[in-house]
Design a protein around this motif. Structure first.
Motif, mmCIF file in Angstrom:
data_model
loop_
_atom_site.group_PDB
_atom_site.id
_atom_site.type_symbol
_atom_site.label_atom_id
_atom_site.label_comp_id
_atom_site.label_asym_id
_atom_site.label_seq_id
_atom_site.Cartn_x
_atom_site.Cartn_y
_atom_site.Cartn_z
ATOM 1 N N GLY A 91 0.809 -1.335 -0.134
ATOM 2 C CA GLY A 91 0.057 -0.066 -0.045
ATOM 3 C C GLY A 91 0.821 1.183 -0.050
ATOM 4 O O GLY A 91 0.236 2.305 -0.311
ATOM 5 N N PHE A 93 3.816 3.915 -1.230
ATOM 6 C CA PHE A 93 4.742 4.418 -2.355
ATOM 7 C C PHE A 93 4.983 5.859 -2.187
ATOM 8 O O PHE A 93 5.554 6.388 -3.026
ATOM 9 C CB PHE A 93 3.819 4.255 -3.645
ATOM 10 N N ILE A 255 -3.131 6.538 -1.180
ATOM 11 C CA ILE A 255 -4.409 6.011 -1.376
ATOM 12 C C ILE A 255 -4.546 4.889 -2.301
ATOM 13 O O ILE A 255 -4.051 5.317 -3.482
ATOM 14 C CB ILE A 255 -5.542 7.036 -1.356
ATOM 15 N N SER A 256 -5.074 3.688 -1.866
ATOM 16 C CA SER A 256 -4.816 2.605 -3.154
ATOM 17 C C SER A 256 -6.098 1.741 -2.905
ATOM 18 O O SER A 256 -6.853 1.769 -2.118
ATOM 19 C CB SER A 256 -3.568 1.682 -3.143
ATOM 20 N N GLY A 257 -6.330 0.653 -3.833
ATOM 21 C CA GLY A 257 -7.443 -0.357 -3.558
ATOM 22 C C GLY A 257 -8.502 0.242 -4.294
ATOM 23 O O GLY A 257 -8.321 0.628 -5.493
ATOM 24 N N HIS A 258 -9.780 -0.117 -3.942
ATOM 25 C CA HIS A 258 -10.771 0.128 -4.606
ATOM 26 C C HIS A 258 -11.419 1.702 -4.566
ATOM 27 O O HIS A 258 -12.503 1.807 -3.869
ATOM 28 C CB HIS A 258 -11.922 -0.791 -3.993
ATOM 29 N N VAL A 259 -10.777 2.468 -4.878
ATOM 30 C CA VAL A 259 -11.185 4.010 -4.918
ATOM 31 C C VAL A 259 -11.045 4.534 -6.394
ATOM 32 O O VAL A 259 -10.262 3.931 -7.323
ATOM 33 C CB VAL A 259 -10.160 4.874 -4.184
ATOM 34 N N PRO A 262 -6.761 6.655 -7.122
ATOM 35 C CA PRO A 262 -5.827 6.208 -6.183
ATOM 36 C C PRO A 262 -4.657 7.270 -6.359
ATOM 37 O O PRO A 262 -4.359 7.726 -7.553
ATOM 38 C CB PRO A 262 -5.301 4.932 -6.854
ATOM 39 N N GLY A 263 -3.839 7.499 -5.247
ATOM 40 C CA GLY A 263 -2.653 8.358 -5.448
ATOM 41 C C GLY A 263 -2.173 8.703 -4.068
ATOM 42 O O GLY A 263 -2.407 8.360 -3.316
ATOM 43 N N TRP A 285 -14.838 2.943 -5.505
ATOM 44 C CA TRP A 285 -15.283 2.986 -6.946
ATOM 45 C C TRP A 285 -16.580 2.156 -7.335
ATOM 46 O O TRP A 285 -17.132 1.580 -6.415
ATOM 47 C CB TRP A 285 -14.067 2.090 -7.883
ATOM 48 N N VAL A 331 -5.446 1.544 2.251
ATOM 49 C CA VAL A 331 -6.057 0.564 0.924
ATOM 50 C C VAL A 331 -7.308 0.242 1.299
ATOM 51 O O VAL A 331 -7.831 -0.173 2.462
ATOM 52 C CB VAL A 331 -5.077 -0.665 1.065
#
Lengths: 444, 164
Positions: A91, A93, A255-259, A262-263, A285, A331
């Motif tokens: 998650g 980066f 922010i990642s995963g089911h959005v 992401p960023g 999403w 995430v």
């Protein structure tokens, strides 16, 4: 300071043309903080960082200035600064973006921190996968040597420093600070038993400080704007908790995963998970709802939808049973996703990354993965749920059975998934269903 | 004949003054050898050991800890592609991508195609979750990859990378 008027600090130069070059960094005031620091006593720099309340951004949140004061006072011979650029927590980066887009900001922080800690060599341990970061850093370091920002007598101050880049070889455990030191020394990355802590005996058996990349990026801004400015952002100390060191300053949230979007965003510390997802991640999403959210990298465990108003500061996630803020990597898992598949993925990650040194971690991560494999094949037993909990409660530094915290990170997703989604596990096992992703045979 | 190239020996020599111990040059040495030879042979480990004044067993101990380095009976193909399977990528099709690639090239993760051109690896979090699913070609990340993107990347090593 409200979030609407917040102007990014650490990401302030990201997206500008040529943001990686020394010329553009200097045009934006770069290395002025270094020049200012070199005119101060090193102890004044330490005090400034200590007073700012800056806490390490790598996951544990230890106060940075305090860590520096643990170095012995009258040490003869070298002191080392190691930069932990082994960012591998699922998650996460933020360090990749900081290094790729604005390497000089990080490097200026490293030179100032080296000066403060009296280190004359800094090793930048960078995960191998970050090839683009490696090349951006090497180019920036070369520019610094050519402009008297590194090497002998930096900016005429009499202070000497070398920075060397050291590439890892794809092992999560190198992010643990003593695993990193062992890896730097050319050995397998087995974390060390502490004490001695690295400040007393670290790299090459010398006093050593290990700091995270984002932590380094904060340093020039603290020098430029002062500790009060840093404390004007974030969440103050909890008056009812004398041990709370506060959650100050700007923070990068991944922010990642089911959005939808992401960023990486930068905000004063303390935004709630719900606001982060809705206002900065574009919402969940496909018009769905969040079933579970990881607040700060996989090791921190899961929050439920009902817990999303928790502030993402150093204390918030712990109040809802998570391990902590971790890397502030959020995430999002939507309500169409099976928590059994999610937990299996987590257990498999920690099994893969356990270094094998401590039996509870090596065996616990492997057996929890095997149990979840059995459940996913439709052959689980209801008693498997308690068995998973028993494993999770037995591994890690919190029960005191392992040397490092990797196993705590493996245990927390298990504990929070089962405590918060037990009904889903029971129904799944009772129905005898098989995971749909078992069809992806090549991936397992 | 020496297993290490003159270039590799020179790079190892250049690294020695950076560290207070020769052993610290182990990872840089392993990297340069594998980059040139697509594996680290037993003979190469012996030669690295001699240069670093270690026993070959110490080099092997470190090399075998990191799944990254290949032995001579299992060298890498001309290109190595890692496909991320960790949670943020899994949530956005990482496992489907890995399975599709393995099916397409008729190999399992960790294996190399019969023509020696491509090695496919499964990866744990590559640190590009903003661009899930992501892959790594050698040491360059490629974000938001479809099967078609990966095939194109596999065929053109210098293809421009998708940025975050």
């Amino acid at each position: 300071m409200s979030q609407t008027e917040f102007k990014p600090v650490l990401l302030g130069r990201i997206g500008k043309p040529d943001s990686q070059s020394l010329a553009s960094y200097r045009a934006d005031g770069g290395y002025e903080a270094l020049a200012k620091s070199l005119k101060m006593a090193n102890t004044e720099v330490i005090d400034l960082v200590k007073n700012s309340g800056l806490r390490g951004r790598g996951g544990a949140g230890f106060p940075t200035g305090l860590k520096w004061t643990f170095l012995p006072k009258d040490v003869q011979g070298p002191i080392y600064l190691c930069i932990n650029g082994d960012e591998s927590e699922p998650g996460t980066f933020n360090n990749r973006v900081l290094i790729e887009e604005d390497p000089h900001q990080v490097l200026e922080g490293i030179v100032i921190s080296s000066f403060a800690t009296r280190a004359t060599t800094a090793y930048f341990y960078l995960r191998y996968e970050y090839g683009r970061c490696y090349r951006a850093l090497q180019k920036a370091v070369d520019e610094m040597y050519a402009n008297n920002l590194l090497g002998k007598n930096i900016l005429g101050s009499g202070y000497d420093l070398d920075i060397y880049l050291h590439r890892g070889a794809c092992a999560y455990i190198c992010g643990e600070e003593t695993g990193l030191i062992e890896s730097l020394e050319g050995k397998r990355a087995w974390p060390r038993i502490k004490p001695p802590f690295p400040a007393i005996e670290g790299a090459f058996r010398r006093p050593t400080v290990v700091n995270n990349v984002e932590t380094m990026a904060c340093i020039p801004h603290i020098i430029n704007h002062g500790s009060e400015w840093f404390q004007s952002m974030g969440v103050p100390k909890d008056p009812n908790n004398p041990r709370d060191a506060g959650s100050y300053g700007p923070k990068l949230y991944c922010i990642s995963g089911h959005v939808n979007k992401p960023g990486l965003v930068e905000l004063p510390m303390g935004i709630t998970a719900r606001d982060l997802i809705d206002q900065h991640g574009g919402g969940v999403w496909k018009g769905r709802k969040a079933k579970a959210v990881i607040p700060g990298g996989l090791s921190m465990g899961f929050m439920t939808n009902a817990e999303l108003d928790t502030p993402l500061d150093f204390n918030g996630p712990g109040r809802v049973g998570c391990l902590g803020l971790g890397t502030a990597a959020v995430v999002v898992i939507d309500d169409h996703t099976s928590m059994i598949d999610v937990l299996y993925n987590s257990c498999r990650f920690f099994e893969h990354e356990s270094c094998g040194q401590c039996t509870p971690c090596r065996e616990g991560t492997a057996w929890s993965t095997k149990i979840l494999e059995r459940i996913r094949e439709g052959k689980g037993k209801l008693s498997d749920i308690d068995l998973l909990m028993e494993i999770a409660n037995s591994i890690g530094t919190i029960p005191g059975t392992t040397i490092c915290g990797l196993a705590d990170g493996a245990a927390w997703p298990i504990k929070t998934a089962i405590n918060k989604f037990r009904g889903e596990f029971e129904e799944y096992i009772k129905s005898g269903q098989r995971s749909q992703s078992l069809a992806l045979a090549g991936a397992h | 004949m020496s297993e290490l190239s003159e270039n590799a020996k020179q790079i190892i020599a250049e690294h020695l003054p950076r560290y207070p111990s020769k052993q610290a040059v182990t990872l840089p040495a392993l990297h340069i050898v594998q980059q040139e030879r697509r594996c680290v042979s037993n003979k190469a480990m012996e030669e690295i050991a001699e240069l670093l004044e270690l026993s070959p067993a110490q080099i092997n101990d470190t090399a075998s800890f990191y799944g990254f380095f290949r032995t001579e009976d299992n060298p890498l193909g001309q290109k190595r592609i890692w496909v991320c399977r960790s949670l943020p990528c899994m949530l956005r099709g990482g496992e489907e991508l890995l399975a599709a690639l393995c099916e397409k090239y008729h190999i399992a993760p960790g294996e190399t195609t019969a023509d020696g051109k491509l090695t496919i690896e499964l990866a744990e979090c590559l640190g590009a979750c903003d661009g899930a699913p992501c892959i790594l070609l050698e040491d360059e990340l490629h974000l938001r990859c479809s099967l078609e993107d990966v095939e194109r990347i596999a065929n053109e090593p210098n293809a421009p990378t998708k940025k975050a």
